[in-house]
Design an enzyme around this catalytic site. Structure first.
Site, mmCIF file in Angstrom:
data_model
loop_
_atom_site.group_PDB
_atom_site.id
_atom_site.type_symbol
_atom_site.label_atom_id
_atom_site.label_comp_id
_atom_site.label_asym_id
_atom_site.label_seq_id
_atom_site.Cartn_x
_atom_site.Cartn_y
_atom_site.Cartn_z
ATOM 1 N N CYS A 1 -0.573 10.735 39.545
ATOM 2 C CA CYS A 1 -2.109 10.877 39.546
ATOM 3 C C CYS A 1 -2.668 12.197 40.018
ATOM 4 O O CYS A 1 -3.820 12.486 40.137
ATOM 5 C CB CYS A 1 -2.737 9.588 40.022
ATOM 6 S SG CYS A 1 -2.155 8.025 39.548
ATOM 7 N N HIS B 1 -10.961 6.835 36.506
ATOM 8 C CA HIS B 1 -9.627 7.389 37.063
ATOM 9 C C HIS B 1 -8.625 7.348 35.764
ATOM 10 O O HIS B 1 -7.810 6.826 35.687
ATOM 11 C CB HIS B 1 -9.031 6.529 37.991
ATOM 12 C CG HIS B 1 -7.830 6.950 38.736
ATOM 13 N ND1 HIS B 1 -7.353 8.373 38.806
ATOM 14 C CD2 HIS B 1 -6.687 6.156 39.039
ATOM 15 C CE1 HIS B 1 -6.230 8.433 39.249
ATOM 16 N NE2 HIS B 1 -5.861 7.394 39.595
#
Ligand SMILES: [Zn+2]
Lengths: 134, 388
Positions: free
Chosen positions: B83, B335
């Site tokens: 991420c 996200h």
């Protein structure tokens, strides 16, 4: 869904997953899983080390939205267990009701089924932890 | 060494882009950034992406995106660090300019997650954990964060409500950001009444699965002047740092310290010549509310164990001492994993140029920090941006 897992990929971890064998370096550091280099001092002089399988729960959760391949088992308790020799391992708890789990609960390692693959029929077994039988 | 500047920023709204593919949104964000910079070609492309191979069976994103954006035979490469891929791609682009080898660099962060089934998406995200020792046992990222959340609450005496304030703040800000996925404010009650997904972590403690792409254009100050970019449009990459920690959470020396963030922040602060006190706003990686708390402690905004206190006392709002998630953060803006670090960068650029949407502009913002976490804190990037 869930992707098939190759036989060799699992087979190479039999020692760790069936007997909780980790590593111990020349300076006495123990760790799990085993590896070539001691994660504490960097020593490359490392031997296999079998843990007792006794430990305590230091945190836990109940997995309700699992990764694919684990849907059949949900919800299942997952915990961080601190082994009596020091290292922490992540594993599922078994033979316990979720509301019985607590900080410091004494647990011991048992061998249980983790997952079945329908594509190629492999059944995976590994360590899980259950409350210590008195 | 002279610090490079960002001269262009672009993005697409985060959401479920059913009609658009990964290449569509990446190219759109990239062209937006190039238009913003007033350029029509770049010397190279860095693509931040986490798991396109798993999500859409497409790797080699460097070639794919440069080709479809019509950038010619430039060098183009994908940067992956879970991420934190977006934040890392911004750093690699910055380093390329600082080295003097590349003049004008494009960085695009992109992720297309909604083409996969939810439980498969959960699996692909968990590929950033330790496959043999975490995912093997059925651990998802939510589960790993839940383990930390329970431990944090016990160690420091917090409740689920204390952590909920991070989500409330993120939604309050995101509700004013047209590029955010969730534009509705929520209350502490909304968070507490949402269902558990891995106890004690609830649906509203977590960021959503979504699609998104964001891009920036980086160059040297000299080249920026040559291109005729006005000074108000330049934002300096003042400092950056990156560090790793054990990939397996259980192997961590101190479970409740994001050591990688601490080290990355020290490197970035040193390079920028600032401390946490000099930063006007922080875009921290609140993939889960617990990560926001641990992040504030690691980057020096709060003492160890006091991260949740900062939120409870309201200091993280736009008019507080430490505004965070000014455009909604991961929780409300969304996200799209490998794109997140670039979204944070774009948002910081807008803040520093004074172009943030009404109600969420941090007054007179001069320095901003973005923090991008890969894995369960195993790979962390910190970037510090400053008004020129
Ligand atoms: Zn050692």
């Amino acid at each position: 869904m869930g992707k098939p897992m190759q036989v060799a990929r699992h087979w190479r971890h039999f020692g760790e997953k069936y007997r909780l064998v980790g590593g111990k370096c020349e300076n006495g550091h123990v760790f799990f899983p085993g590896r070539e280099v001691c994660p504490i001092c960097g020593s490359r002089n490392v031997e296999p080390f079998e843990f007792s399988g006794k430990g305590k729960v230091i945190s836990w959760t109940l997995v309700r939205n699992p990764p694919s391949g684990f849907e059949y088992y949900k919800p299942y308790p997952l915990a961080l267990v601190q082994l009596e020799e020091g290292p922490v391992v992540l594993a599922q708890l078994t033979d316990v009701e979720p509301d019985q789990i607590d900080f410091g609960m004494e647990v011991e390692m048992v061998t249980r089924k983790v997952r079945e693959f329908d594509e190629d029929g492999i059944i995976l077994y590994s360590y899980k932890f259950r409350p210590v039988l008195k | 060494m002279e610090k490079p500047v960002i001269i262009g920023a672009g993005m697409v709204p985060v959401g479920e882009h059913w009609r658009l593919s990964l290449r569509d949104i990446a190219v759109e964000a990239l062209l937006n950034a190039m238009d913003d910079a007033g350029i029509d070609k770049v010397d190279s492309l860095y693509v931040g992406n986490m798991a396109s191979g798993s999500f859409i069976e497409q790797e080699n994103l460097g070639a794919l995106i440069a080709d479809w954006a019509g950038l010619g035979h430039i060098p183009a490469v994908k940067i992956e660090s879970a991420c934190a891929s977006g934040g890392a791609a911004v750093q690699e682009g910055t380093k390329a300019v600082m080295s003097g080898l590349e003049d004008v660099v494009a960085v695009v962060g992109v992720e297309k997650m909604t083409d996969a089934w939810p439980s498969d998406a959960t699996r692909y995200l968990a590929y950033a954990a330790d496959a043999d020792w975490e995912l093997f046992h059925g651990a998802s990222f939510v589960a790993l964060n839940a383990l930390l959340m329970r431990l944090y609450m016990k160690e420091h005496g917090y409740t689920e409500e204390d952590l909920a304030h991070f989500a409330v703040n993120a939604h309050a800000n995101g509700s004013k950001n047209p590029y955010a996925m969730f534009k509705r404010p929520i209350t502490v009650d909304t968070v507490l009444k949402s269902p558990y997904i891995a106890d004690p972590l609830k649906l509203f403690d977590a960021s959503p699965v979504c699609d998104g792409a964001a891009a920036v254009i980086i160059t040297s100050k000299e080249k920026a002047r040559e291109l005729g970019v006005p000074k108000e449009k330049m934002v300096e990459v003042a400092g950056f740092g990156r560090a790793i920690d054990t990939i397996n959470l259980a192997n961590r020396e101190d479970l409740l310290t994001l050591t990688a963030a601490k080290i990355a922040a020290e490197r970035a602060y040193k390079m920028a010549g600032v401390t946490a006190k000099d930063i006007d706003f922080f875009e921290v990686h609140d993939a889960f509310t617990i990560m926001a708390a641990l992040s504030l402690e690691a980057i020096g905004v709060a003492e160890k164990g006091k991260g949740a206190l900062v939120a409870r006392e309201g200091q993280i709002a736009i008019d507080g001492d430490y505004p965070i998630q000014t455009m909604g953060g991961l929780k409300s803006r969304g996200h799209p994993v490998g794109a997140t670090g670039v979204y944070q960068t774009v948002e910081a650029v807008l803040q520093l140029r004074g172009e943030a949407p009404e109600g969420i502009q941090v007054p007179d913002a001069e320095v901003g920090l973005t923090q991008n976490i890969g894995g369960t804190g195993s790979n962390i990037t910190i970037n510090i941006l400053r008004r020129v």
